[in-house]
Each structure stands twice: as C-alpha cells, then as structure tokens.
Design a protein around this motif. Sequence first.
Motif, short mmCIF file in Angstrom:
data_model
loop_
_atom_site.label_atom_id
_atom_site.label_comp_id
_atom_site.label_asym_id
_atom_site.label_seq_id
_atom_site.Cartn_x
_atom_site.Cartn_y
_atom_site.Cartn_z
N SER A 2 116.64 17.85 14.78
CA SER A 2 117.75 18.23 15.65
C SER A 2 118.42 17.00 16.27
O SER A 2 119.65 16.94 16.37
N LEU A 3 117.63 16.00 16.70
CA LEU A 3 118.23 14.79 17.27
C LEU A 3 119.09 14.06 16.24
O LEU A 3 120.16 13.55 16.56
N ASP A 4 118.61 14.02 15.01
CA ASP A 4 119.36 13.37 13.94
C ASP A 4 120.66 14.12 13.66
O ASP A 4 121.71 13.51 13.45
N VAL A 5 120.60 15.45 13.67
CA VAL A 5 121.80 16.28 13.47
C VAL A 5 122.84 15.95 14.53
O VAL A 5 124.04 15.79 14.24
N ILE A 6 122.41 15.84 15.79
CA ILE A 6 123.34 15.55 16.89
C ILE A 6 124.00 14.19 16.69
O ILE A 6 125.23 14.05 16.79
N ALA A 7 123.19 13.18 16.43
CA ALA A 7 123.72 11.82 16.30
C ALA A 7 124.71 11.73 15.14
O ALA A 7 125.78 11.13 15.27
N ARG A 8 124.37 12.33 14.02
CA ARG A 8 125.24 12.22 12.85
C ARG A 8 126.51 13.06 13.00
O ARG A 8 127.55 12.72 12.45
N ALA A 9 126.43 14.14 13.78
CA ALA A 9 127.63 14.93 14.06
C ALA A 9 128.62 14.14 14.90
O ALA A 9 129.84 14.29 14.78
N MET A 10 128.10 13.25 15.77
CA MET A 10 128.94 12.48 16.67
C MET A 10 129.36 11.12 16.11
O MET A 10 130.29 10.50 16.63
N GLN A 11 128.70 10.67 15.08
CA GLN A 11 128.83 9.28 14.61
C GLN A 11 130.27 8.86 14.31
O GLN A 11 130.74 7.82 14.78
N ASP A 12 130.98 9.65 13.53
CA ASP A 12 132.36 9.29 13.15
C ASP A 12 133.29 9.29 14.35
O ASP A 12 134.17 8.42 14.47
N ALA A 69 133.21 12.56 22.21
CA ALA A 69 132.66 12.98 20.91
C ALA A 69 131.97 14.34 21.00
O ALA A 69 132.18 15.22 20.15
N ILE A 70 131.14 14.55 22.04
CA ILE A 70 130.36 15.79 22.13
C ILE A 70 131.24 17.01 22.37
O ILE A 70 130.90 18.13 22.00
N HIS A 71 132.42 16.79 22.96
CA HIS A 71 133.33 17.90 23.24
C HIS A 71 134.45 18.03 22.21
O HIS A 71 135.33 18.88 22.37
N ASP A 72 134.40 17.20 21.17
CA ASP A 72 135.36 17.36 20.07
C ASP A 72 135.11 18.70 19.38
O ASP A 72 133.96 19.09 19.15
N ALA A 73 136.17 19.40 19.04
CA ALA A 73 136.04 20.76 18.48
C ALA A 73 135.19 20.79 17.22
O ALA A 73 134.34 21.67 17.05
N SER A 74 135.37 19.81 16.33
CA SER A 74 134.62 19.81 15.07
C SER A 74 133.15 19.50 15.30
O SER A 74 132.27 20.06 14.63
N VAL A 75 132.86 18.63 16.27
CA VAL A 75 131.47 18.31 16.60
C VAL A 75 130.79 19.51 17.23
O VAL A 75 129.66 19.88 16.87
N LYS A 76 131.46 20.16 18.16
CA LYS A 76 130.90 21.35 18.81
C LYS A 76 130.60 22.45 17.79
O LYS A 76 129.57 23.12 17.86
N GLU A 77 131.47 22.58 16.81
CA GLU A 77 131.26 23.60 15.78
C GLU A 77 130.01 23.28 14.95
O GLU A 77 129.21 24.17 14.66
N ARG A 78 129.84 22.01 14.60
CA ARG A 78 128.66 21.60 13.83
C ARG A 78 127.38 21.81 14.63
O ARG A 78 126.36 22.27 14.10
N LEU A 79 127.43 21.49 15.90
CA LEU A 79 126.24 21.63 16.74
C LEU A 79 125.88 23.10 16.95
O LEU A 79 124.71 23.48 16.87
N LEU A 109 122.63 24.36 18.59
CA LEU A 109 122.55 23.37 19.65
C LEU A 109 123.73 23.51 20.59
O LEU A 109 124.87 23.64 20.15
N GLU A 110 123.46 23.47 21.90
CA GLU A 110 124.50 23.64 22.91
C GLU A 110 124.93 22.29 23.48
O GLU A 110 124.14 21.62 24.14
N PRO A 111 126.18 21.86 23.25
CA PRO A 111 126.65 20.60 23.81
C PRO A 111 126.65 20.64 25.34
O PRO A 111 126.92 21.69 25.94
N VAL A 112 126.33 19.50 25.97
CA VAL A 112 126.31 19.43 27.43
C VAL A 112 127.30 18.39 27.95
O VAL A 112 128.32 18.71 28.52
#
Length: 338
Positions: A54-64, A290-300, A305-308
Amino acid sequence: MTMQNPHTSPRRQLLRLLPALLSLSAGLCMSSAHAQNFPNKQIRWIVVAPAGSSLDVIARAMQDKLKDNLGQTVVIENKPQAGGTLGTNEVAKSAPDGYTWVMSYNGPLSFAPHLYPKLPYQPLKDLQPVMTTTSQPNVIAVNAQLPVSNMREAIALMKTSPGKYNFASVGNGSSSHLTMEYIKAVTNTYAVHIPFNGSPPAVMATMSGETQFMASVPTVIAPQVKQGRLKYLAVTSAHRYPLLPDVPTVAESGVPELKGFEALAWNGVLVAAGTPRDVVDRINSALNSAIHDASVKERLKAAGLEPVGGTPEQFAKLIHDESIKWAPIIKRSGARID
C-alpha cells in the motif's frame, strides 16, 4: 545639564546589536535562498515497504505529480527491512536538506518506541513530519476455506483451538501485527504471529493456507476477495468504511470485549529534523497538491486508500497521539522486538 552615558547611547547600543542583526539577516537570507533554490537536484524517496504494498502504491501514484510540482525527479527506493525502522532511521540520520524523504507509517513512528528496547532514532526528535498521506482501517481477512464468516466465529475458533491457527502481518510492529495482538489480548485468545516483509507475501501466505488470518489495508486484499481466495470478516474503524460499506466493523461483531474497538493504518512523509522550515513547507505544498489531484485520488480510492494531506503540525500530533494510545495496548499484549 545632564550628560548622556556613552555606553548606553542609542548609537552605542545599535553598534552592540549590529553583529547579531547581521547574523540573523544572513541566516534569513540563506534560508530564503535555500527555499527559492529548492529543489535543484533529484530527490530520493525511501518507502519502508516492498513493491506492490500500500505504501508503494501511494508513492507511485504521486510520483509524476510531484515531478510536475517540484521540477525534479523523485526516485522511489523500497526498504522494507526491520519492520520499516531501517529506512526510517536512514532518513533520520540523513542530511537535513530536504533531498531525502521517507514514506513511513504508524509502526516505525508510533509503535516502535514501545516495541524495541534500543530504537536508533526518536521519531519526533530526529525526524520532521511533513504530511500525512493516507489513513484507513485495516481489514480482517481469512483464508477462503476457513469455516468462519464473521469475527464472532473467528474468536470462537481461536478459543477452541489456541495456538492451532496462524496470522500473517506485513511486519513486526506494524498496524497489521498489533491490530491482531490487540484483538488477542482483549478476547483472551491465542494465534501464532508470522511476520512478512510487506503485504504481498502476507497475502500469499494467507491464500495458500500457511496462515489463516491477517489484518491489512484493503489494497492488496480486495482483488483476492473478488477472486474468492480470501474473505472479509470486518474492518477495524469505529464506523463502517465508506469504500467497503457492506463489511461490518470489529465493534459490530457482538463480542463484548470488542465493543468500541478501533485501529487505523496511517502513513506519511518525513524528512530529517533540522530541515529548514521553508523547505519543509515547499515539500508539504507539493505533496498536498499531488495527494489531492483528481487522478491520484482516483487511483488511491480504487486501492481502498483514503487521501488525507494537511500540515506538518497535524502529522506530528497524529504521531504523538497514536504513540500515547498504543503504549498500554502494546504493553498489555506483551509484544516485543529485539
């Protein structure tokens, strides 16, 4: 006529203060220049969990998005060893310049001080919290062949055959581990703990029958539940989880000892203590964006996973408050890591 004391004259006082004022001005200029120039090189992001977790999923969703926001590449490095304390300690001992980050979680940050007799870092002394990334309940899941369909039946099974069953965790001292220890302690049941380095191998062990129970965030469990290899028993939040509304809470199990039960899994980004505040704020701004970007939130959310997001102070308070909450629970469970 009153003569002015030359030692207390405004001019003399100003001359005395001048070195301190120049030093303060230089420090402010250096700090401002540092922040304005940050970042001017690649950033290293240590994730204290393996690829696919899950941590890896979060980081890679935000990376770009982070690269877009900061103008520099953010390179992810997975270091799941020692329950995440190895990677967390590496960043605690790194240069306080904002170029080395850690994605850590409640295990190394709030639980570890109560689990390890000689932890090589102090979370809120040696690290600077930057931002909470996500927070969500764990899911209690079991091997699909296990003859239970809810927490009450699972507790009864463990009471009938203490020590016969195993539970997997994503690592010693993790929320995955201590959630089950908490359940064992308050219900006076016993199952053998089998720790793994991250959720993928823990899930594989539970699917194969090597272990029968596990607690983990839904990220890697959901696909296996859909395929009928695992089944949900409960979520560990105080109220039903919006992303899994049909799964009851542990507190709803009807087991008296589990009334009011809650155990959340959270994570966030930290840098070394002493990192200039302007740099911390720059990283915090990029992370929040990054965490509140629409595409990142959708992936999470697709991964359960719930963005904070939020401020460094909010993350520091979470680490502090969770440490206080879990200290007596850890002591009661008898969990220790040498």
